[in-house]
Scaffold this active site. Structure first.
Site, PDB file in Angstrom:
ATOM      1  CG  ASP A  49      -1.697  -1.262   1.423  1.00 34.85           C
ATOM      2  OD1 ASP A  49      -2.031  -1.903   0.424  1.00 34.85           O
ATOM      3  OD2 ASP A  49      -1.955  -1.616   2.589  1.00 34.85           O
ATOM      4  CD  GLU A  55      -8.343  -3.246  -0.277  1.00 36.20           C
ATOM      5  OE1 GLU A  55      -8.937  -3.279   0.816  1.00 36.20           O
ATOM      6  OE2 GLU A  55      -7.324  -3.921  -0.504  1.00 36.20           O
TER       7      GLU A  55
END
Length: 450
Positions: free
Chosen positions: A33, A217
């Protein structure tokens, strides 16, 4: 000493703490991420989730630095652990998906705290005078509860639109939302006070149905050339079928639509076709298998933009690492991604070197195609011979932009960007392209002979 303490080795000294492994050889490995920024001296700083493929790791947001976006040095952690308010609300043992932005002379880091499978989550804020720190906790910005409908308060992305600041956030469960921020404090505009969280949710801009577990997401919104906004977001399973799709809108708050005009909030259409795929698992002939790329951010660095994301090794899917790729825009304002990882100083920002003549496209290309309904697996490249007949109907718009007009057989128009790159398999300079048609089918490839 307790039974949980590591046992010292009398020949080497105390045993290493399993939560603090040797990071000296990590480089870009274990970065999950990721988001990258550049300081005033030209150093790049990468912030990522507290993740380690081989076991537990300490909390506090991993930090790396680089001079070229290719080679990374582990710098440490931004914070000493999960801030107290975030730990109390969520029970999190680590921080996820940091977002770092500069506002004036202040650097702001939005971190996420949660646990897998729960939407009792929180996004908090820390500030610093420089990406290297020191970072000061400023409390929570937005929270969510597992027993309440709405978005999951993780995966923050900050968007600046003139005098207004926005936070794009959310994951699975309730979808992706946009919440307005106070530019002066970095907190939510409707916060009851400094360091006190808002109870969102803001505007819903993207979601997926329960039939696919609401798997969406890692959203990132960026301005489109000529006006409007593009939403970059990840779909499907983090460990295997993760991939990146996009939609566009006239407003930060949506609605966002894909290339075929489908709303990214659509729950009625086939969930595998909503959103235009731009990056998914793939393998070029002779190269590595790149599995489950996603959770992308975008770094705007001078004259170029770069997609910063994590990806897994197809031969060992537990291994994840950061990867950077050039992001380009079609003539009609759609973001696409290079087939080749960024090569640092070997890359050229000289747009005058991008091909402008249709004849320059002839040659043999290795091409990967992402079909909207089948973009979640690993797609192998195929060789494509491009010759004069292939190029019939193709027009140059200059600066690497090309369009193939609709043919009499009813095939859709195809918009492509062609640019210099470095072939990671062949280890040499090459031409690459990325393109999309009006159905949402996308492709990218690299010329191997010509």
């Amino acid at each position: 000493m307790t039974l949980l303490d590591p046992v010292p080795d009398p020949t080497t000294g105390p045993a290493p703490d399993p939560a603090t492994p040797d990071t000296s050889t990590w480089g870009g490995r274990h970065a999950h991420d990721p988001t990258a920024v550049r300081d005033d001296d030209g150093t790049y700083w990468l912030f990522s989730t507290d993740a380690y493929a081989d076991g537990p790791v300490r909390a506090g947001v991993q930090v790396r630095r680089s001079t070229d976006l290719v080679t990374w040095d582990f710098h440490g952690w931004a914070l000493p652990g999960v801030p107290a308010d975030g730990a109390a609300w969520t029970g999190a043992e680590g921080l996820w998906a940091p977002e770092v932005v500069r506002v004036g002379d202040e650097w702001r880091m939005y971190w996420s705290a949660s646990t897998f499978g729960s939407r009792t989550s929180a996004i908090g804020l820390a500030v610093a005078p420089h990406p290297s720190g020191p970072w000061e906790d400023r409390g929570l910005v937005v929270t969510s509860r597992h027993d309440a409908d709405g978005p999951n308060a993780i995966d923050a992305n900050v968007v600046v639109d003139g005098d207004r600041h926005w936070m794009v956030y959310g994951s699975f469960f309730g979808g992706i939302h946009v919440l307005e921020l106070d530019p002066a404090t970095g907190g939510a505009l409707d916060s009851p006070g400094p360091g006190r969280p808002a109870w969102g949710p803001g505007w819903l801009v993207a979601r997926r149905p329960r039939s696919v577990e609401g798997a969406i997401e890692g959203a990132f919104v960026l301005p489109r050339p000529g006006g409007g906004w593009a939403l970059v977001v990840s779909y499907d399973s983090l460990f295997s079928t993760y991939h990146v799709r996009v939609g566009v809108s006239d407003s930060v708050t949506g609605p966002y639509v894909d290339r075929a005009g489908r709303d990214l909030r659509d729950l009625d259409s086939d969930p595998t076709v909503v959103g235009t795929p731009v990056l998914a698992g793939h393998r070029f002939a002779g190269g590595r298998t790149w599995l489950a790329p996603g959770h992308a951010s975008v770094l705007t660095d001078g004259d170029h933009q770069l997609l910063v994301h994590h990806v897994r090794d197809g031969d060992d899917p537990t291994r994840h690492e950061v990867q950077v790729r050039r992001l380009v825009w079609t003539d009609d304002g759609w973001p696409l991604v290079s087939p080749q990882p960024w090569a640092g100083d070997a890359e050229s920002d000289d747009v005058s070197s991008w091909p402008a003549d249709v004849a320059d496209l002839a040659g043999t290309w290795e091409v990967v195609t992402f079909e909207p309904g089948a973009a979640s697996g690993v797609t192998a490249s195929r060789p494509v011979e491009v010759c004069a007949d292939t190029l019939t109907g193709v027009r140059s718009l200059g600066a690497g932009r090309f369009v193939r007009d609709p043919a009499g057989d009813g095939s859709p128009s195809f918009h492509a960007v062609v640019f210099p790159s470095r072939d990671a398999v062949g280890g040499r300079p090459a031409l690459s392209f990325a393109g999309t048609d009006d159905t949402g089918r996308t492709a990218f490839g690299t010329r191997t002979a010509g």
